[in-house]
Design a protein around this motif. Structure first.
Motif, PDB file in Angstrom:
ATOM      1  N   GLU A 149      10.267  62.087  -1.125  1.00 50.99           N
ATOM      2  CA  GLU A 149       9.576  61.499   0.043  1.00 50.99           C
ATOM      3  C   GLU A 149       9.651  62.408   1.263  1.00 50.99           C
ATOM      4  OE1 GLU A 149      10.452  57.384   0.870  1.00 50.99           O
ATOM      5  OE2 GLU A 149      10.157  56.794  -1.239  1.00 50.99           O
ATOM      6  N   GLU A 150      10.661  63.278   1.298  1.00 51.86           N
ATOM      7  CA  GLU A 150      10.771  64.206   2.438  1.00 51.86           C
ATOM      8  C   GLU A 150      10.256  65.604   2.072  1.00 51.86           C
ATOM      9  OE1 GLU A 150      11.262  63.189   5.353  1.00 51.86           O
ATOM     10  OE2 GLU A 150      11.851  61.154   4.783  1.00 51.86           O
ATOM     11  N   GLY A 151       9.531  65.683   0.967  1.00 54.82           N
ATOM     12  CA  GLY A 151       8.857  66.937   0.603  1.00 54.82           C
ATOM     13  C   GLY A 151       9.786  68.013   0.047  1.00 54.82           C
ATOM     14  N   ALA A 152      10.936  67.596  -0.494  1.00 56.29           N
ATOM     15  CA  ALA A 152      11.869  68.571  -1.081  1.00 56.29           C
ATOM     16  C   ALA A 152      11.919  68.367  -2.594  1.00 56.29           C
ATOM     17  CB  ALA A 152      13.269  68.388  -0.479  1.00 56.29           C
ATOM     18  N   SER A 153      12.332  69.405  -3.297  1.00 51.35           N
ATOM     19  CA  SER A 153      12.392  69.324  -4.753  1.00 51.35           C
ATOM     20  C   SER A 153      13.530  68.410  -5.208  1.00 51.35           C
ATOM     21  CB  SER A 153      12.603  70.737  -5.311  1.00 51.35           C
ATOM     22  OG  SER A 153      13.120  70.654  -6.613  1.00 51.35           O
ATOM     23  N   ALA A 154      13.258  67.588  -6.230  1.00 50.07           N
ATOM     24  CA  ALA A 154      14.279  66.661  -6.757  1.00 50.07           C
ATOM     25  C   ALA A 154      15.456  67.410  -7.358  1.00 50.07           C
ATOM     26  CB  ALA A 154      13.649  65.736  -7.799  1.00 50.07           C
ATOM     27  N   ASP A 155      15.255  68.690  -7.730  1.00 46.96           N
ATOM     28  CA  ASP A 155      16.386  69.365  -8.389  1.00 46.96           C
ATOM     29  C   ASP A 155      17.484  69.851  -7.433  1.00 46.96           C
ATOM     30  OD1 ASP A 155      15.291  71.678  -7.413  1.00 46.96           O
ATOM     31  OD2 ASP A 155      14.772  72.558  -9.362  1.00 46.96           O
ATOM     32  N   TRP A 156      17.386  69.483  -6.166  1.00 51.25           N
ATOM     33  CA  TRP A 156      18.524  69.720  -5.258  1.00 51.25           C
ATOM     34  C   TRP A 156      19.730  68.876  -5.675  1.00 51.25           C
ATOM     35  CZ3 TRP A 156      19.588  73.360  -1.738  1.00 51.25           C
ATOM     36  CH2 TRP A 156      18.526  74.153  -1.285  1.00 51.25           C
ATOM     37  N   VAL A 157      19.469  67.751  -6.343  1.00 54.21           N
ATOM     38  CA  VAL A 157      20.561  66.917  -6.858  1.00 54.21           C
ATOM     39  C   VAL A 157      20.306  66.676  -8.335  1.00 54.21           C
ATOM     40  CG1 VAL A 157      21.753  64.688  -6.725  1.00 54.21           C
ATOM     41  CG2 VAL A 157      20.912  65.774  -4.624  1.00 54.21           C
ATOM     42  N   GLU A 158      21.251  67.122  -9.165  1.00 53.48           N
ATOM     43  CA  GLU A 158      21.064  66.997 -10.617  1.00 53.48           C
ATOM     44  C   GLU A 158      22.292  66.348 -11.240  1.00 53.48           C
ATOM     45  OE1 GLU A 158      20.514  70.024 -14.389  1.00 53.48           O
ATOM     46  OE2 GLU A 158      20.002  70.793 -12.405  1.00 53.48           O
ATOM     47  N   TYR A 159      22.039  65.381 -12.130  1.00 61.50           N
ATOM     48  CA  TYR A 159      23.156  64.704 -12.794  1.00 61.50           C
ATOM     49  C   TYR A 159      23.302  65.253 -14.209  1.00 61.50           C
ATOM     50  CZ  TYR A 159      26.541  61.066 -13.747  1.00 61.50           C
ATOM     51  OH  TYR A 159      27.712  60.407 -14.037  1.00 61.50           O
ATOM     52  N   LEU A 160      24.508  65.690 -14.541  1.00 61.27           N
ATOM     53  CA  LEU A 160      24.756  66.251 -15.874  1.00 61.27           C
ATOM     54  C   LEU A 160      25.338  65.165 -16.783  1.00 61.27           C
ATOM     55  CD1 LEU A 160      26.513  69.584 -14.759  1.00 61.27           C
ATOM     56  CD2 LEU A 160      24.075  69.230 -15.200  1.00 61.27           C
ATOM     57  N   GLN A 161      24.540  64.721 -17.741  1.00 62.31           N
ATOM     58  CA  GLN A 161      25.040  63.704 -18.673  1.00 62.31           C
ATOM     59  C   GLN A 161      25.717  64.379 -19.857  1.00 62.31           C
ATOM     60  OE1 GLN A 161      23.247  59.969 -19.901  1.00 62.31           O
ATOM     61  NE2 GLN A 161      21.657  60.309 -18.387  1.00 62.31           N
ATOM     62  N   PHE A 162      26.923  64.895 -19.599  1.00 62.02           N
ATOM     63  CA  PHE A 162      27.648  65.644 -20.626  1.00 62.02           C
ATOM     64  C   PHE A 162      28.845  64.836 -21.116  1.00 62.02           C
ATOM     65  CE2 PHE A 162      26.618  70.073 -18.574  1.00 62.02           C
ATOM     66  CZ  PHE A 162      25.302  69.962 -19.016  1.00 62.02           C
ATOM     67  N   ASN A 163      29.162  64.977 -22.405  1.00 62.71           N
ATOM     68  CA  ASN A 163      30.449  64.462 -22.876  1.00 62.71           C
ATOM     69  C   ASN A 163      31.516  65.543 -22.617  1.00 62.71           C
ATOM     70  OD1 ASN A 163      30.364  66.388 -24.947  1.00 62.71           O
ATOM     71  ND2 ASN A 163      29.465  64.956 -26.410  1.00 62.71           N
ATOM     72  N   ARG A 164      32.741  65.258 -23.046  1.00 63.74           N
ATOM     73  CA  ARG A 164      33.844  66.176 -22.738  1.00 63.74           C
ATOM     74  C   ARG A 164      33.618  67.574 -23.324  1.00 63.74           C
ATOM     75  NH1 ARG A 164      39.212  65.570 -20.998  1.00 63.74           N
ATOM     76  NH2 ARG A 164      40.595  67.200 -21.780  1.00 63.74           N
ATOM     77  N   THR A 165      33.138  67.617 -24.572  1.00 62.34           N
ATOM     78  CA  THR A 165      32.911  68.912 -25.235  1.00 62.34           C
ATOM     79  C   THR A 165      31.827  69.709 -24.521  1.00 62.34           C
ATOM     80  OG1 THR A 165      33.393  67.726 -27.272  1.00 62.34           O
ATOM     81  CG2 THR A 165      32.548  69.955 -27.522  1.00 62.34           C
ATOM     82  N   GLU A 166      30.746  69.014 -24.154  1.00 59.21           N
ATOM     83  CA  GLU A 166      29.637  69.690 -23.444  1.00 59.21           C
ATOM     84  C   GLU A 166      30.082  70.151 -22.057  1.00 59.21           C
ATOM     85  OE1 GLU A 166      25.830  67.202 -25.276  1.00 59.21           O
ATOM     86  OE2 GLU A 166      27.138  66.261 -23.807  1.00 59.21           O
ATOM     87  N   THR A 167      30.914  69.343 -21.411  1.00 62.75           N
ATOM     88  CA  THR A 167      31.434  69.716 -20.083  1.00 62.75           C
ATOM     89  C   THR A 167      32.275  70.985 -20.187  1.00 62.75           C
ATOM     90  OG1 THR A 167      31.480  67.393 -19.423  1.00 62.75           O
ATOM     91  CG2 THR A 167      32.760  68.918 -18.079  1.00 62.75           C
ATOM     92  N   ALA A 169      32.122  73.304 -22.456  1.00 71.67           N
ATOM     93  CA  ALA A 169      31.230  74.437 -22.753  1.00 71.67           C
ATOM     94  C   ALA A 169      30.523  74.903 -21.481  1.00 71.67           C
ATOM     95  CB  ALA A 169      30.212  74.032 -23.817  1.00 71.67           C
ATOM     96  N   PHE A 170      30.088  73.945 -20.656  1.00 73.41           N
ATOM     97  CA  PHE A 170      29.380  74.288 -19.414  1.00 73.41           C
ATOM     98  C   PHE A 170      30.310  74.998 -18.435  1.00 73.41           C
ATOM     99  CE2 PHE A 170      27.713  73.506 -15.142  1.00 73.41           C
ATOM    100  CZ  PHE A 170      26.382  73.875 -15.295  1.00 73.41           C
ATOM    101  N   LEU A 171      31.580  74.534 -18.347  1.00 76.03           N
ATOM    102  CA  LEU A 171      32.549  75.168 -17.446  1.00 76.03           C
ATOM    103  C   LEU A 171      32.819  76.607 -17.873  1.00 76.03           C
ATOM    104  CD1 LEU A 171      35.188  72.310 -16.968  1.00 76.03           C
ATOM    105  CD2 LEU A 171      33.605  73.168 -15.242  1.00 76.03           C
ATOM    106  N   GLU A 172      32.928  76.815 -19.182  1.00 82.49           N
ATOM    107  CA  GLU A 172      33.258  78.147 -19.691  1.00 82.49           C
ATOM    108  C   GLU A 172      32.067  79.092 -19.636  1.00 82.49           C
ATOM    109  OE1 GLU A 172      34.916  77.195 -23.509  1.00 82.49           O
ATOM    110  OE2 GLU A 172      36.868  76.657 -22.663  1.00 82.49           O
ATOM    111  N   LYS A 173      30.868  78.543 -19.878  1.00 82.06           N
ATOM    112  CA  LYS A 173      29.656  79.361 -19.867  1.00 82.06           C
ATOM    113  C   LYS A 173      28.517  78.566 -19.256  1.00 82.06           C
ATOM    114  CE  LYS A 173      28.962  83.034 -23.092  1.00 82.06           C
ATOM    115  NZ  LYS A 173      29.328  83.322 -24.436  1.00 82.06           N
TER     116      LYS A 173
END
Length: 397
Positions: A149-167, A169-173
């Protein structure tokens, strides 16, 4: 690559968020009820942090409005220097870029911590706990609506739906650029992030906070500070350990009064060898318990010989968060405050004030027990790095 949003846009998004939180108040509270009903854990402090009621929504709204009213923390000049060769040199604050917030249970973090990181010009990645998933997704939906609504991209805030293993992996790489990680939660979460992260982490350490009742203490103040310090057991600024000076006049009478008060509020009282010998409390079986943050209706009272011994004890066992001396002797207080190695030190005031809002920062992203780059509550003005701006007209060295 997201180009830095203007301060006007950032503030407009925050104010729009306040409007949407109010509009969607009922929906947020109802969705949160499904998270609460699904929570099967035994952790009372986790349940307390998970719950969203009208008061919590009010706090979220207040926090984004307050953030919108604060000065832009980005681009603030910290140093300037005119070189002999005519170059003009400035050092200014700069945003980190992308901040990942990993947290347990607390849906209000999705508003307040994300809001601080957003206001300081960062892209936000959120990874909340599974126990608060529905509440968090609803709030992220509002962030996306406010941004669009304020003309900015929605990807400024992103929610990561990761389980523990995916989290892990994301932290490491990381599959995208991450400049800073802020874990908000218990010791296990923080240790997990520290172990696997490949970029800087702000450690918001454990509490395990101490109150030292010095021999020259005002005993009414001591009781008030201890009871207040135990009034919210799920907070990292709660009190867990009490050290009583062995030279306190009427020591036994004071300890009895304190134990009675604590037991009236259903707090389990443990004692070291001296305290348990003279009072009806359970004796501790190992000194290791002095290291433990309780996050529970539990407190440990011990006797101590002196201010020097207290300083040594706190520096050995505490979580580096907050500590208090209760005394009318300003000299003794000064020695305690200069030598105790915690992020906040108090003289005759409650540990419950270790909080960004209470210490004048407006709010906080975390309470850091690290010494780099900011210690204690991390407010808006601390969630920045810096860079050098050098203006010349052809200078060479």
């Amino acid at each position: 690559m997201n180009t830095l949003l203007s301060i006007e846009t950032r503030n407009a998004v925050l104010l729009k968020m306040a409007v949407l939180l109010e509009q969607e108040r009922e929906a947020i509270i109802n969705i949160n009820k499904t998270d609460l009903e699904a929570y099967k854990g035994e952790d009372i402090s986790m349940f307390d942090r998970l719950k969203v009621d009208d008061f919590k929504v009010d706090e979220m709204i207040k926090s984004v409005k307050h953030l919108a009213s604060q000065d832009d923390p980005v681009g603030v000049e910290r140093f300037s220097f005119k070189h002999d060769n005519g170059m003009q040199v400035y050092n200014k604050t700069a945003s980190f870029g992308t901040v990942l917030i990993i947290y347990e249970s607390r849906p209000d973090v999705t508003v307040e911590a994300a809001g601080i990181a957003f206001k300081s010009g960062n892209k936000i990645l959120l990874k909340g706990g599974k126990e608060s998933l529905k509440s968090n997704l609803k709030i992220v939906e509002l962030w996306h609506q406010a941004l669009k609504e304020e003309g900015a991209s929605a990807d400024w805030v992103e929610y990561l739906q990761f389980n523990r293993t995916e989290t892990q992996a994301f932290l490491e790489k990381p599959t995208q650029k991450v400049d800073l990680i802020v874990p908000r939660g218990g010791e296990r979460l923080i240790a997990f992030v520290k172990e696997h992260a490949t970029c800087p982490v702000i450690i918001s350490g454990r509490g395990n906070n101490f109150v030292y009742v010095h021999k020259d203490a005002d005993l009414d103040i001591a009781i008030d500070l201890i009871m207040n310090g135990k009034s919210k057991i799920s907070a990292c600024n709660a009190v867990d350990k009490i050290l009583i000076d062995q030279n306190l006049a009427d020591k036994d009478a004071f300890v009895n009064r304190l134990i009675t008060k604590l037991k009236e509020t259903n707090i389990e009282v443990l004692g070291d060898a001296n305290i348990s010998k003279n009072h009806e409390v359970e004796a501790i079986t190992s000194d290791d318990i002095w290291y433990k943050e309780f996050l529970d209706y539990k407190i440990l009272i011990g006797e101590i010989a002196s201010n020097q011994d207290t300083i040594g004890m706190i520096n050995k066992y505490s979580g580096g968060h907050s500590s208090v001396i209760v005394t009318t002797n300003n000299e003794e207080a000064k020695v305690f405050m200069e030598n105790v190695d915690t992020a906040a030190v108090y003289h005759n005031a409650s540990t419950r004030f270790t909080d960004g809002g209470q210490l004048g920062l407006g709010g906080e992203l975390a309470i850091s027990t690290d010494k780099l780059h900011q210690r204690g509550p991390i407010g808006l003005q601390h969630l920045v790095t810096n860079k050098w701006y050098v203006h010349g007209n052809g200078q060479i060295r």
